[in-house]
Design an enzyme around this catalytic site. Structure first.
Site, mmCIF file in Angstrom:
data_model
loop_
_atom_site.group_PDB
_atom_site.id
_atom_site.type_symbol
_atom_site.label_atom_id
_atom_site.label_comp_id
_atom_site.label_asym_id
_atom_site.label_seq_id
_atom_site.Cartn_x
_atom_site.Cartn_y
_atom_site.Cartn_z
ATOM 1 N N ALA A 122 -22.478 -8.705 -33.266
ATOM 2 C CA ALA A 122 -22.703 -9.625 -32.142
ATOM 3 C C ALA A 122 -23.948 -9.264 -31.346
ATOM 4 O O ALA A 122 -24.302 -9.969 -30.407
ATOM 5 C CB ALA A 122 -21.484 -9.625 -31.232
ATOM 6 N N ASN A 187 -16.842 -2.836 -30.468
ATOM 7 C CA ASN A 187 -17.553 -2.344 -31.654
ATOM 8 C C ASN A 187 -19.053 -2.299 -31.390
ATOM 9 O O ASN A 187 -19.759 -1.412 -31.863
ATOM 10 C CB ASN A 187 -17.267 -3.256 -32.846
ATOM 11 C CG ASN A 187 -15.862 -3.070 -33.365
ATOM 12 O OD1 ASN A 187 -15.591 -2.131 -34.099
ATOM 13 N ND2 ASN A 187 -14.950 -3.936 -32.959
ATOM 14 N N HIS A 216 -23.693 -9.266 -23.904
ATOM 15 C CA HIS A 216 -23.895 -7.827 -24.097
ATOM 16 C C HIS A 216 -25.280 -7.479 -23.575
ATOM 17 O O HIS A 216 -26.244 -8.189 -23.871
ATOM 18 C CB HIS A 216 -23.796 -7.464 -25.584
ATOM 19 C CG HIS A 216 -22.534 -7.959 -26.208
ATOM 20 N ND1 HIS A 216 -21.298 -7.498 -25.836
ATOM 21 C CD2 HIS A 216 -22.315 -8.907 -27.151
ATOM 22 C CE1 HIS A 216 -20.362 -8.126 -26.535
ATOM 23 N NE2 HIS A 216 -20.951 -9.001 -27.341
HETATM 24 N N1 LIG Z 1 -19.763 -5.285 -34.785
HETATM 25 C C1 LIG Z 1 -19.517 -6.348 -34.055
HETATM 26 O O1 LIG Z 1 -20.393 -6.823 -33.328
HETATM 27 C C2 LIG Z 1 -18.169 -7.001 -34.074
HETATM 28 C C3 LIG Z 1 -17.161 -6.492 -34.862
HETATM 29 N N2 LIG Z 1 -15.954 -7.143 -34.930
HETATM 30 C C4 LIG Z 1 -14.933 -6.576 -35.842
HETATM 31 O O2 LIG Z 1 -14.560 -7.562 -36.774
HETATM 32 C C5 LIG Z 1 -13.152 -7.518 -36.935
HETATM 33 C C6 LIG Z 1 -12.640 -8.832 -37.487
HETATM 34 O O3 LIG Z 1 -12.765 -9.830 -36.495
HETATM 35 P P1 LIG Z 1 -11.966 -11.212 -36.617
HETATM 36 O O4 LIG Z 1 -12.259 -11.869 -37.901
HETATM 37 O O5 LIG Z 1 -12.239 -11.937 -35.362
HETATM 38 O O6 LIG Z 1 -10.453 -10.677 -36.635
HETATM 39 P P2 LIG Z 1 -9.149 -11.444 -37.120
HETATM 40 O O7 LIG Z 1 -8.017 -10.737 -36.448
HETATM 41 O O8 LIG Z 1 -9.294 -12.902 -36.931
HETATM 42 O O9 LIG Z 1 -9.069 -11.159 -38.707
HETATM 43 C C7 LIG Z 1 -8.873 -9.897 -39.268
HETATM 44 C C8 LIG Z 1 -8.719 -10.047 -40.774
HETATM 45 O O10 LIG Z 1 -8.756 -8.751 -41.377
HETATM 46 C C9 LIG Z 1 -7.589 -8.556 -42.158
HETATM 47 N N3 LIG Z 1 -7.189 -7.140 -42.074
HETATM 48 C C10 LIG Z 1 -6.973 -6.397 -40.973
HETATM 49 N N4 LIG Z 1 -6.616 -5.148 -41.301
HETATM 50 C C11 LIG Z 1 -6.605 -5.106 -42.658
HETATM 51 C C12 LIG Z 1 -6.304 -4.108 -43.609
HETATM 52 N N5 LIG Z 1 -5.931 -2.870 -43.227
HETATM 53 N N6 LIG Z 1 -6.382 -4.418 -44.918
HETATM 54 C C13 LIG Z 1 -6.760 -5.651 -45.315
HETATM 55 N N7 LIG Z 1 -7.059 -6.660 -44.457
HETATM 56 C C14 LIG Z 1 -6.978 -6.384 -43.153
HETATM 57 C C15 LIG Z 1 -6.548 -9.453 -41.540
HETATM 58 O O11 LIG Z 1 -5.532 -9.693 -42.516
HETATM 59 P P3 LIG Z 1 -4.339 -10.758 -42.244
HETATM 60 O O12 LIG Z 1 -5.003 -12.109 -42.400
HETATM 61 O O13 LIG Z 1 -3.390 -10.486 -43.318
HETATM 62 O O14 LIG Z 1 -3.876 -10.480 -40.852
HETATM 63 C C16 LIG Z 1 -7.397 -10.675 -41.201
HETATM 64 O O15 LIG Z 1 -7.566 -11.472 -42.352
HETATM 65 C C17 LIG Z 1 -12.642 -7.125 -35.534
HETATM 66 O O16 LIG Z 1 -11.361 -6.515 -35.577
HETATM 67 C C18 LIG Z 1 -13.684 -6.143 -35.079
HETATM 68 O O17 LIG Z 1 -13.310 -4.833 -35.506
HETATM 69 C C19 LIG Z 1 -15.716 -8.291 -34.233
HETATM 70 C C20 LIG Z 1 -16.695 -8.815 -33.431
HETATM 71 C C21 LIG Z 1 -17.994 -8.195 -33.253
HETATM 72 O O1 LIG Z 2 -17.870 -10.233 -30.723
HETATM 73 C C1 LIG Z 2 -18.310 -9.632 -29.729
HETATM 74 O O2 LIG Z 2 -18.985 -10.202 -28.837
HETATM 75 C C2 LIG Z 2 -18.118 -8.161 -29.586
HETATM 76 C C3 LIG Z 2 -16.841 -7.649 -30.120
HETATM 77 O O3 LIG Z 2 -15.838 -8.300 -30.182
HETATM 78 C C4 LIG Z 2 -16.823 -6.274 -30.591
HETATM 79 O O4 LIG Z 2 -17.850 -5.594 -30.535
HETATM 80 O O5 LIG Z 2 -15.761 -5.822 -31.050
#
Ligand SMILES: NC(=O)C1=CN([C@@H]2O[C@H](COP(=O)(O)OP(=O)(O)OC[C@H]3O[C@@H](n4cnc5c(N)ncnc54)[C@H](OP(=O)(O)O)[C@@H]3O)[C@@H](O)[C@H]2O)C=CC1
Ligand SMILES: O=C([O-])CC(=O)C(=O)O
Length: 264
Positions: A122, A187, A216
């Site tokens: 992000a 994150n 951010h």
């Molecule tokens: N770096 C950055 O800027 C950002 C990072 N993120 C990261 O991205 C991640 C995903 O975001 P988002 O898509 O919104 O989250 P969601 O909760 O919408 O989706 C998570 C997905 O991951 C799957 N999942 C979770 N844990 C596991 C596991 N142990 N094994 C296999 N599959 C798994 C879930 O499975 P199921 O469908 O079965 O529940 C689901 O399909 C966030 O949790 C965060 O950590 C998010 C935003 C910004």
């Molecule tokens: O999506 C965003 O803006 C940031 C976020 O959730 C993360 O870093 O986990």
């Protein structure tokens, strides 16, 4: 064509997979979720394998695996992905706040000759943060603003509901505590700290009612450079925590890996 597989079929995984054709030079071999029906629905759209275990996901021998699932998934599968001979794209960069995991991943990547790519997610500006790391960071702060509903249920709030009528400081402190308390929100801060090689960055998380974007703000002073980075990014209607640009950053990263010109 290089082959990629994706762990995560949620809000961001869906954007990534639905737009996968934009990652020039790559073909998608499979997607994985914990829930079979979630993986199957996305795989049916994309015409690839649906998996609920890493073994199934790796059966098609991808060159690279993207984690876009959560910190738990990154930690559970990162080392095994590298050991299997695949590069690893880390979206849940909060995992890097765990120094032991980061050290094990680094050792595994060096030993196997594979690479770990931290997606800008992000935010962005990792080029300038890496430059600042070399110049020596003297002072750095990180602040995110999010809607209270996007923070609701975070372990760091310990069951307290944030006010819906005024801005509040939901968290202020170091990055490890931030990631423990707000693993699905911060994150971006862990990615900043790791890229800038600046473990003492002060992290602030503000809850602001009525926000329709996540914001951010990164402020870094290093030698003769003072840089400020601002991001305003719309969040996914299915998941108000996650900025949709995060999924697009993975597509851009994949494209960059296969492009004759690389922008650092
Ligand atoms: N770096 C950055 O800027 C950002 C990072 N993120 C990261 O991205 C991640 C995903 O975001 P988002 O898509 O919104 O989250 P969601 O909760 O919408 O989706 C998570 C997905 O991951 C799957 N999942 C979770 N844990 C596991 C596991 N142990 N094994 C296999 N599959 C798994 C879930 O499975 P199921 O469908 O079965 O529940 C689901 O399909 C966030 O949790 C965060 O950590 C998010 C935003 C910004
Ligand atoms: O999506 C965003 O803006 C940031 C976020 O959730 C993360 O870093 O986990």
């Amino acid at each position: 064509m290089k082959r990629a597989a994706v762990i995560g079929c949620g809000a961001l995984g869906t954007i990534l997979v639905t737009n996968f054709a934009r990652a020039e030079g790559w073909t998608l071999t499979g997607v994985m979720a914990r829930t079979k029906a979630h993986a199957e629905a996305l795989a049916a759209n994309a015409g690839c394998r649906a998996a609920t275990t890493l073994e199934e996901l790796l059966a098609d021998k991808p060159d690279l695996v993207v984690e876009i699932a959560g910190i738990g998934a990154a930690k559970a599968y990162g080392e095994a992905v590298l050991e299997a001979g695949c590069d690893f794209v880390l979206v849940s960069a909060g995992a890097l706040a765990d120094a032991d995991w980061k050290a094990r991943m680094t050792e595994t990547a060096l030993r196997t000759g594979r690479r770990i790519h931290v997606a800008s997610g992000a935010i962005g500006g990792f080029d300038v943060l890496r430059t600042a790391a070399l110049m020596g960071v003297e002072e750095a702060t990180f602040e995110s603003t999010k809607s209270p509903k996007s923070l609701s249920g975070a372990p760091g709030l310990m069951g307290v509901e944030l006010p819906a009528d005024r801005e509040t400081l939901a968290f202020e402190g170091g990055v490890e505590e931030a990631v423990r308390g707000f693993p699905k929100n911060i994150n971006v801060a862990a990615a900043t700290v790791s890229a800038a090689d600046a473990p003492n960055v002060r992290v602030r998380l503000v809850a602001s009612p009525g926000l329709t974007v996540n914001t951010h703000h990164i402020d870094v002073k290093a030698g003769e450079m003072h840089c400020e980075l601002f991001f305003h990014s719309a969040y996914d209607p299915k998941n108000p925590r996650s900025s949709t640009s995060t999924a697009w950053s993975v597509l851009a990263l994949l494209k960059n890996l296969e492009s004759p010109i690389s922008y650092f």
